[in-house]
Design a protein around this motif. Structure first.
Motif, PDB file in Angstrom:
ATOM      1  N   ALA A   2      23.005  -8.025  -6.361  1.00  0.00           N
ATOM      2  CA  ALA A   2      21.833  -7.168  -6.515  1.00  0.00           C
ATOM      3  C   ALA A   2      21.103  -7.466  -7.815  1.00  0.00           C
ATOM      4  N   SER A   3      21.834  -7.794  -8.864  1.00  0.00           N
ATOM      5  CA  SER A   3      21.171  -8.078 -10.135  1.00  0.00           C
ATOM      6  C   SER A   3      20.345  -9.366 -10.051  1.00  0.00           C
ATOM      7  N   LEU A   4      20.816 -10.354  -9.316  1.00  0.00           N
ATOM      8  CA  LEU A   4      20.049 -11.584  -9.128  1.00  0.00           C
ATOM      9  C   LEU A   4      18.779 -11.298  -8.336  1.00  0.00           C
ATOM     10  N   ALA A   5      18.896 -10.495  -7.294  1.00  0.00           N
ATOM     11  CA  ALA A   5      17.727 -10.128  -6.497  1.00  0.00           C
ATOM     12  C   ALA A   5      16.726  -9.352  -7.351  1.00  0.00           C
ATOM     13  N   MET A   6      17.220  -8.464  -8.199  1.00  0.00           N
ATOM     14  CA  MET A   6      16.344  -7.691  -9.077  1.00  0.00           C
ATOM     15  C   MET A   6      15.645  -8.614 -10.074  1.00  0.00           C
ATOM     16  N   LYS A   7      16.376  -9.566 -10.622  1.00  0.00           N
ATOM     17  CA  LYS A   7      15.803 -10.515 -11.581  1.00  0.00           C
ATOM     18  C   LYS A   7      14.691 -11.313 -10.929  1.00  0.00           C
ATOM     19  N   ILE A   8      14.931 -11.805  -9.730  1.00  0.00           N
ATOM     20  CA  ILE A   8      13.930 -12.586  -9.007  1.00  0.00           C
ATOM     21  C   ILE A   8      12.700 -11.734  -8.703  1.00  0.00           C
ATOM     22  N   THR A   9      12.915 -10.494  -8.302  1.00  0.00           N
ATOM     23  CA  THR A   9      11.803  -9.581  -8.013  1.00  0.00           C
ATOM     24  C   THR A   9      10.977  -9.321  -9.261  1.00  0.00           C
ATOM     25  N   LEU A  10      11.637  -9.063 -10.386  1.00  0.00           N
ATOM     26  CA  LEU A  10      10.914  -8.810 -11.634  1.00  0.00           C
ATOM     27  C   LEU A  10      10.140 -10.034 -12.090  1.00  0.00           C
ATOM     28  N   GLU A  11      10.724 -11.216 -11.917  1.00  0.00           N
ATOM     29  CA  GLU A  11      10.014 -12.442 -12.281  1.00  0.00           C
ATOM     30  C   GLU A  11       8.774 -12.622 -11.413  1.00  0.00           C
ATOM     31  N   ARG A  12       8.865 -12.338 -10.134  1.00  0.00           N
ATOM     32  CA  ARG A  12       7.710 -12.475  -9.244  1.00  0.00           C
ATOM     33  C   ARG A  12       6.614 -11.489  -9.618  1.00  0.00           C
ATOM     34  N   ILE A  13       6.998 -10.264  -9.975  1.00  0.00           N
ATOM     35  CA  ILE A  13       6.023  -9.271 -10.410  1.00  0.00           C
ATOM     36  C   ILE A  13       5.331  -9.754 -11.675  1.00  0.00           C
ATOM     37  N   THR A  14       6.102 -10.253 -12.619  1.00  0.00           N
ATOM     38  CA  THR A  14       5.531 -10.759 -13.870  1.00  0.00           C
ATOM     39  C   THR A  14       4.570 -11.899 -13.597  1.00  0.00           C
ATOM     40  N   LEU A  15       4.955 -12.844 -12.739  1.00  0.00           N
ATOM     41  CA  LEU A  15       4.085 -13.972 -12.423  1.00  0.00           C
ATOM     42  C   LEU A  15       2.792 -13.512 -11.762  1.00  0.00           C
ATOM     43  N   ALA A  61       7.309 -21.777 -17.620  1.00  0.00           N
ATOM     44  CA  ALA A  61       6.404 -21.726 -18.772  1.00  0.00           C
ATOM     45  C   ALA A  61       5.602 -20.426 -18.759  1.00  0.00           C
ATOM     46  N   ARG A  62       5.098 -20.047 -17.590  1.00  0.00           N
ATOM     47  CA  ARG A  62       4.335 -18.797 -17.474  1.00  0.00           C
ATOM     48  C   ARG A  62       5.200 -17.595 -17.826  1.00  0.00           C
ATOM     49  N   LEU A  63       6.434 -17.594 -17.357  1.00  0.00           N
ATOM     50  CA  LEU A  63       7.341 -16.488 -17.680  1.00  0.00           C
ATOM     51  C   LEU A  63       7.635 -16.425 -19.176  1.00  0.00           C
ATOM     52  N   ALA A  64       7.845 -17.587 -19.788  1.00  0.00           N
ATOM     53  CA  ALA A  64       8.131 -17.611 -21.225  1.00  0.00           C
ATOM     54  C   ALA A  64       6.963 -17.028 -22.013  1.00  0.00           C
ATOM     55  N   LEU A  65       5.736 -17.354 -21.610  1.00  0.00           N
ATOM     56  CA  LEU A  65       4.561 -16.803 -22.288  1.00  0.00           C
ATOM     57  C   LEU A  65       4.486 -15.290 -22.097  1.00  0.00           C
ATOM     58  N   ALA A  66       4.616 -14.854 -20.857  1.00  0.00           N
ATOM     59  CA  ALA A  66       4.532 -13.416 -20.578  1.00  0.00           C
ATOM     60  C   ALA A  66       5.605 -12.646 -21.326  1.00  0.00           C
ATOM     61  N   TYR A  67       6.837 -13.135 -21.293  1.00  0.00           N
ATOM     62  CA  TYR A  67       7.936 -12.431 -21.955  1.00  0.00           C
ATOM     63  C   TYR A  67       7.754 -12.406 -23.466  1.00  0.00           C
ATOM     64  N   VAL A  75       1.475  -5.234 -22.534  1.00  0.00           N
ATOM     65  CA  VAL A  75       1.726  -5.067 -21.100  1.00  0.00           C
ATOM     66  C   VAL A  75       0.533  -5.633 -20.338  1.00  0.00           C
ATOM     67  N   PHE A  76       0.783  -6.066 -19.105  1.00  0.00           N
ATOM     68  CA  PHE A  76      -0.238  -6.752 -18.316  1.00  0.00           C
ATOM     69  C   PHE A  76      -0.340  -6.156 -16.916  1.00  0.00           C
ATOM     70  N   PHE A  77      -1.591  -5.896 -16.489  1.00  0.00           N
ATOM     71  CA  PHE A  77      -1.881  -5.437 -15.142  1.00  0.00           C
ATOM     72  C   PHE A  77      -3.074  -6.225 -14.624  1.00  0.00           C
ATOM     73  N   PRO A  78      -3.036  -6.664 -13.371  1.00  0.00           N
ATOM     74  CA  PRO A  78      -4.150  -7.450 -12.828  1.00  0.00           C
ATOM     75  C   PRO A  78      -5.467  -6.683 -12.943  1.00  0.00           C
ATOM     76  N   GLY A  79      -6.507  -7.384 -13.372  1.00  0.00           N
ATOM     77  CA  GLY A  79      -7.827  -6.776 -13.459  1.00  0.00           C
ATOM     78  C   GLY A  79      -8.103  -6.026 -14.748  1.00  0.00           C
ATOM     79  N   PHE A  80      -7.136  -5.946 -15.644  1.00  0.00           N
ATOM     80  CA  PHE A  80      -7.309  -5.223 -16.901  1.00  0.00           C
ATOM     81  C   PHE A  80      -6.918  -6.118 -18.070  1.00  0.00           C
ATOM     82  N   ALA A  81      -7.535  -5.878 -19.214  1.00  0.00           N
ATOM     83  CA  ALA A  81      -7.147  -6.584 -20.430  1.00  0.00           C
ATOM     84  C   ALA A  81      -5.738  -6.134 -20.824  1.00  0.00           C
ATOM     85  N   PRO A  82      -5.011  -6.965 -21.573  1.00  0.00           N
ATOM     86  CA  PRO A  82      -3.676  -6.553 -22.027  1.00  0.00           C
ATOM     87  C   PRO A  82      -3.764  -5.254 -22.815  1.00  0.00           C
ATOM     88  N   GLY A  83      -2.704  -4.471 -22.718  1.00  0.00           N
ATOM     89  CA  GLY A  83      -2.641  -3.237 -23.476  1.00  0.00           C
ATOM     90  C   GLY A  83      -1.367  -3.188 -24.290  1.00  0.00           C
TER      91      GLY A  83
END
Length: 105
Positions: A2-15, A61-67, A75-83
């Motif tokens: 479950a932790s691997l699935a959660m990690k993959i899900t969180l990475e996809r959300i971040t991307l 690379a994208r994940l490293a930048l975001a993290y 924090v980042f949300f689509p359509g909005f500037a970083p907050g």
């Protein structure tokens, strides 16, 4: 498992949430150059420039930048500037030394 699935899900959300525009905006907010971000995130300057030019770069690379930006409280949300995130720890530290609040009875 479950932790691997959660990690993959969180990475996809971040991307999904972290865009090339976010990277440039976040760098500006922090006052970081491409070279400084490259050192901070351990991502090549060329990858950062390609990403911000909306060209393909590796997901890692994208994940490293975001993290790296998230570790600076952004924090980042689509359509909005970083907050800036509202960290409960930061809020607690800010109010701990203040005497202008009262506990509820």
């Amino acid at each position: 498992m479950a932790s691997l699935a959660m990690k993959i899900t969180l990475e996809r959300i971040t991307l999904f949430q972290f865009t090339p525009a976010h990277s440039a905006q976040a760098r500006a907010m922090l006052g970081w150059s491409v070279d400084q971000l490259s050192r901070e995130a351990e991502v090549s300057a060329e990858d950062i420039q390609r990403f911000e030019a909306q060209q393909e770069v590796a997901d890692a690379a994208r994940l490293a930048l975001a993290y790296r930006f998230e570790s600076q409280g952004l924090v980042f949300f689509p359509g909005f500037a970083p907050g800036r995130s509202a960290s409960l720890n930061a809020m607690a530290a800010e109010t701990a030394g203040r005497g202008d609040y009262a506990m509820a009875d």
